[in-house]
Design a protein around this motif. Sequence first.
Motif, PDB file in Angstrom:
ATOM      1  N   ASP A   1      53.643  40.399  56.745  1.00  0.00           N
ATOM      2  CA  ASP A   1      54.388  41.552  57.613  1.00  0.00           C
ATOM      3  C   ASP A   1      53.461  43.475  56.933  1.00  0.00           C
ATOM      4  OD1 ASP A   1      56.395  40.268  58.288  1.00  0.00           O
ATOM      5  OD2 ASP A   1      57.427  40.285  56.511  1.00  0.00           O
ATOM      6  N   SER A   2      53.097  43.058  56.254  1.00  0.00           N
ATOM      7  CA  SER A   2      51.549  44.090  55.462  1.00  0.00           C
ATOM      8  C   SER A   2      51.026  44.343  56.470  1.00  0.00           C
ATOM      9  CB  SER A   2      51.432  43.436  54.154  1.00  0.00           C
ATOM     10  OG  SER A   2      52.310  43.993  52.863  1.00  0.00           O
TER      11      SER A   2
ATOM     12  N   ILE B   1      53.105  45.244  59.979  1.00  0.00           N
ATOM     13  CA  ILE B   1      53.710  46.885  59.911  1.00  0.00           C
ATOM     14  C   ILE B   1      52.988  47.522  59.281  1.00  0.00           C
ATOM     15  CG2 ILE B   1      56.460  47.298  59.183  1.00  0.00           C
ATOM     16  CD1 ILE B   1      57.211  44.914  59.140  1.00  0.00           C
ATOM     17  N   LYS B   2      51.944  47.854  58.944  1.00  0.00           N
ATOM     18  CA  LYS B   2      51.323  48.100  57.678  1.00  0.00           C
ATOM     19  C   LYS B   2      52.348  48.452  56.847  1.00  0.00           C
ATOM     20  CE  LYS B   2      48.055  49.924  62.110  1.00  0.00           C
ATOM     21  NZ  LYS B   2      47.011  50.450  62.296  1.00  0.00           N
ATOM     22  N   LYS B   3      52.514  48.348  56.208  1.00  0.00           N
ATOM     23  CA  LYS B   3      53.166  48.600  55.043  1.00  0.00           C
ATOM     24  C   LYS B   3      52.677  48.122  53.447  1.00  0.00           C
ATOM     25  CE  LYS B   3      56.146  44.819  54.250  1.00  0.00           C
ATOM     26  NZ  LYS B   3      57.902  44.695  54.172  1.00  0.00           N
ATOM     27  N   PRO B   4      52.852  48.828  52.477  1.00  0.00           N
ATOM     28  CA  PRO B   4      52.198  47.911  51.041  1.00  0.00           C
ATOM     29  C   PRO B   4      52.777  46.584  50.928  1.00  0.00           C
ATOM     30  CG  PRO B   4      52.659  49.968  50.492  1.00  0.00           C
ATOM     31  CD  PRO B   4      53.446  49.811  52.118  1.00  0.00           C
TER      32      PRO B   4
ATOM     33  N   GLN C   1      46.979  47.033  49.444  1.00  0.00           N
ATOM     34  CA  GLN C   1      46.775  47.836  50.377  1.00  0.00           C
ATOM     35  C   GLN C   1      46.111  47.927  50.999  1.00  0.00           C
ATOM     36  OE1 GLN C   1      49.559  51.110  50.592  1.00  0.00           O
ATOM     37  NE2 GLN C   1      48.426  51.045  52.603  1.00  0.00           N
TER      38      GLN C   1
END
Length: 468
Positions: free
Chosen positions: A380-381, A384-387, A410
């Motif tokens: 998912d990180s 979705i490019k989320k932390p 990150q």
Amino acid sequence: MSTSAEKMTSQALMRAAAEAELASQPKTQAALLTAAELLQELQVHQIELEIQNEALRRAQQALEESRDRYVDLYEFAPLGYLTLSLDGMIEELNLSAVTLLDVQRKALLQRRFTSLVVPEDQSRWAELLLRLKQIDGKGSIEVDLQRGDGRVFQALLDGSAIPVGTGAAQILICVRDISKRKQAELGLRKSEQRFRQMFENNAAILLLIEPDSGAIVDVNPAAASFYGYSVEQLRAMRLDQINTLTPSEVAAQMARAVRQERDYFIFAHRLASGDIRTVEVRSTPIHADEKTLLFSIVSDITDHHKAQQALQKNEQLLRESQKAARIGSYINTLEAGTFEATSALDEIFGITKDYPHTNEGWVNFMHPDFMQTMHDALLDSINIKKPFDAQYKIIRPSDGVERWMHGLGQITYDDKGKAISLIGTVQDITERKTAEEAQSIAAVAFESQQGMFITDANKVILRVNKAF
């Protein structure tokens, strides 16, 4: 009177004079000898003459052989030899001289040697010739000579006056082609000049040190500017006068540099002002004038050294803080499948520096109940490019104990949007999780069917349950 008649008269007069001279001399013992004794005497005398003739013949043969050897040595000597008259005329020259001058022998004989000397050097040749005319005169000069085809070469002339029997002396000249040597000398001078220019004009601090005594042989202006002394003052000093180490410690370090055991040093150097500066020294032994010197390049790293000390202090503080907070950090190179971790994180995970720091190694201590959760959270990180933010359990390889972890991270991407690394921290939250579980249990018990209330130390009621 004809010439023939005059000659006959002269011979007759000479014979008459000889007979008269013989008659006037006293009678010798030979005249009293018998014919037999006289014959024996003549035979002995004849043998003596034959022996003398044989000795003379052998001497003549030895002389001729010696002369032949001299001629061979002269003619086939590897150096050019010329024999000159006192006024500088070439009377003889050997094969090497003919080859060197590139002129036929007959064209050189009875030619003035000065004609081979370039005009600029003829006055110097004349001075040498004048010196050589003196008794046992010797001398040498370097001149430019011209070959038969017009080419000029640099030559060393060694000359000496040699006696010839009872007659006038001759001058022997040895000619050496020193063009290659002069070119090498010129190249060396240019090299020395380039080195001197680089040494003098270099912005780096440069020193030449005599390692046995520690004497500062030479410095460049940059060194004078840095240390606050003049170039002349530094050349009169020793290395231990600017190095804060003791003279014996300085000598020991120089010996290591000479033996090429080490070429990199960190020293504290004292300036003329008394300030102490931290310097980096790279020292290499060089050979000059049959002596070994240390060529040292000095760099002032005081500010860098202070910054490094501050960084080390901060890193130590971070390590201690992470250890106290039970936090460790890492960087995971996704494509390579490896990670680098701080010592605090290794301690949290219960692994050593020898443990495989790979994604597979990480999975090996992951609690089975959380493997899929962690895998999904990472995807998912990335997608979705989320932390990255996840709580999970591990089983420490060192003691088999289960511990709760809270991971934050990150994702970094390349210019094509491909995930390349995960940088993050991991905190051991086992105690917090245990407390939360205990608190949850207490909360459930508090909301039971029995009436309950909570007071403070002063017996003031703070909370009551519904049953109360």
